[in-house]
Design a protein around this motif. Structure first.
Motif, PDB file in Angstrom:
ATOM      1  N   PHE A 136       0.814  -1.217   0.000  1.00  0.00           N
ATOM      2  CA  PHE A 136       0.000   0.000   0.000  1.00  0.00           C
ATOM      3  C   PHE A 136       0.850   1.271   0.000  1.00  0.00           C
ATOM      4  N   THR A 137       2.019   1.219   0.616  1.00  0.00           N
ATOM      5  CA  THR A 137       2.807   2.442   0.808  1.00  0.00           C
ATOM      6  C   THR A 137       4.010   2.556  -0.123  1.00  0.00           C
ATOM      7  N   VAL A 138       4.318   1.522  -0.891  1.00  0.00           N
ATOM      8  CA  VAL A 138       5.482   1.585  -1.768  1.00  0.00           C
ATOM      9  C   VAL A 138       5.241   2.618  -2.874  1.00  0.00           C
ATOM     10  N   LYS A 139       6.304   3.277  -3.281  1.00  0.00           N
ATOM     11  CA  LYS A 139       6.234   4.281  -4.342  1.00  0.00           C
ATOM     12  C   LYS A 139       7.068   3.815  -5.534  1.00  0.00           C
ATOM     13  N   VAL A 140       6.459   3.836  -6.708  1.00  0.00           N
ATOM     14  CA  VAL A 140       7.180   3.483  -7.933  1.00  0.00           C
ATOM     15  C   VAL A 140       7.586   4.727  -8.715  1.00  0.00           C
ATOM     16  N   ALA A 141       7.181   5.878  -8.228  1.00  0.00           N
ATOM     17  CA  ALA A 141       7.564   7.150  -8.846  1.00  0.00           C
ATOM     18  C   ALA A 141       7.575   8.212  -7.758  1.00  0.00           C
ATOM     19  N   PRO A 142       8.434   9.205  -7.869  1.00  0.00           N
ATOM     20  CA  PRO A 142       8.479  10.253  -6.840  1.00  0.00           C
ATOM     21  C   PRO A 142       7.183  11.048  -6.785  1.00  0.00           C
ATOM     22  N   THR A 143       6.846  11.491  -5.586  1.00  0.00           N
ATOM     23  CA  THR A 143       5.636  12.279  -5.367  1.00  0.00           C
ATOM     24  C   THR A 143       5.960  13.765  -5.439  1.00  0.00           C
ATOM     25  N   SER A 144       5.054  14.512  -6.019  1.00  0.00           N
ATOM     26  CA  SER A 144       5.297  15.944  -6.203  1.00  0.00           C
ATOM     27  C   SER A 144       5.352  16.706  -4.887  1.00  0.00           C
ATOM     28  N   THR A 145       4.758  16.146  -3.836  1.00  0.00           N
ATOM     29  CA  THR A 145       4.759  16.834  -2.540  1.00  0.00           C
ATOM     30  C   THR A 145       6.083  16.703  -1.796  1.00  0.00           C
ATOM     31  N   TRP A 146       7.006  15.929  -2.332  1.00  0.00           N
ATOM     32  CA  TRP A 146       8.286  15.756  -1.656  1.00  0.00           C
ATOM     33  C   TRP A 146       9.178  16.989  -1.783  1.00  0.00           C
ATOM     34  N   ALA A 147       8.973  17.779  -2.804  1.00  0.00           N
ATOM     35  CA  ALA A 147       9.824  18.951  -3.008  1.00  0.00           C
ATOM     36  C   ALA A 147       9.077  19.968  -3.856  1.00  0.00           C
ATOM     37  N   VAL A 148       9.518  21.217  -3.750  1.00  0.00           N
ATOM     38  CA  VAL A 148       8.914  22.288  -4.547  1.00  0.00           C
ATOM     39  C   VAL A 148       9.422  22.240  -5.977  1.00  0.00           C
ATOM     40  N   VAL A 149      10.715  21.981  -6.116  1.00  0.00           N
ATOM     41  CA  VAL A 149      11.318  21.930  -7.446  1.00  0.00           C
ATOM     42  C   VAL A 149      10.962  20.602  -8.104  1.00  0.00           C
ATOM     43  N   GLN A 150      10.451  20.670  -9.295  1.00  0.00           N
ATOM     44  CA  GLN A 150      10.052  19.487 -10.046  1.00  0.00           C
ATOM     45  C   GLN A 150      10.911  19.369 -11.304  1.00  0.00           C
ATOM     46  N   PRO A 151      11.182  18.169 -11.805  1.00  0.00           N
ATOM     47  CA  PRO A 151      10.794  16.881 -11.219  1.00  0.00           C
ATOM     48  C   PRO A 151      11.726  16.467 -10.088  1.00  0.00           C
TER      49      PRO A 151
END
Length: 213
Positions: A136-151
């Motif tokens: 349920f909690t594994v991430k296969v791609a980074p989440t946008s809420t982790w940082a302001v600068v994207q990607p």
């Protein structure tokens, strides 16, 4: 000497108690088991310190640096967190089971087979909870809420916070469920004991009724 002391002296002298013939062997075995347990704990602690030291050394030496700061790809921390969760499941399950066997045996003393089955079923539920939590909690791609600068390509403070929440969350879930299990197990043991004794009492009452007739 008081009256109570006289009575105790007579009672003990009338029924002398001989020490068990294997008492010394059991004491020696207990001391050896305690020494072995301490050595095992020390080995596990040394192994944990060694693993942490190797992991820290690998991170500091293998992680690329950008302008003098570490730039670890986000997926490395994700994989490391998943490995830690799997390690916690593999270690924590047998640890809880080892100390829970005596408790379950005392609760289900009238139904030993039921107690063993209960332990096996709780083990299955335990590993299912761990597996479901990881999926349920594994991430296969980074989440946008982790940082302001994207990607997001490197580890950020937001991702570190998320991974720490994952670790704390599974510990909280297992702790709550384990606490509920400790509280509910005596109730279940009592119910199973009553269910086992009730047919015997009913059968005894029927036999008495037949004899009276």
């Amino acid at each position: 000497m008081s009256n109570l002391e006289d009575r105790l002296t007579r009672a003990l002298s009338d029924y002398p108690v001989e020490p068990a013939p294997d008492l010394f062997d059991r004491v020696v075995e207990s001391i050896a088991a305690d020494r072995l347990r301490r050595r095992s704990v020390l080995r596990w602690l040394l192994a944990a310190v060694l693993v942490v030291a190797v992991a820290a050394t690998a991170v500091l030496t293998l992680t690329p640096r950008v302008n003098g700061t570490l730039a670890m790809p986000w997926w490395i921390l994700e994989v490391a967190t998943n490995l830690v969760l799997v390690g916690m499941a593999v270690w924590l399950g047998p640890f809880i089971k080892r100390f829970g066997r005596a408790y379950a045996a005392d609760v289900f003393h009238d139904n030993p087979l039921t107690g063993k089955s209960y332990i096996v079923l709780t083990d299955i539920v335990y590993y299912l909870i761990f597996a479901a939590y990881i999926l349920f909690t594994v991430k296969v791609a980074p989440t946008s809420t982790w940082a302001v600068v994207q990607p997001v390509t490197d580890v950020t403070a937001g991702q570190v916070t998320y991974e720490l929440i994952r670790l704390g969350g599974i510990l909280l879930i297992i702790g709550i469920l384990h606490g509920l299990n400790i509280v509910l197990m005596p109730v279940l043991g009592r119910l199973f004991s009553l269910n086992r004794r009730l047919p015997e009492r009913v059968a005894g009452a029927l036999d008495e009724d037949r004899l009276r007739r």
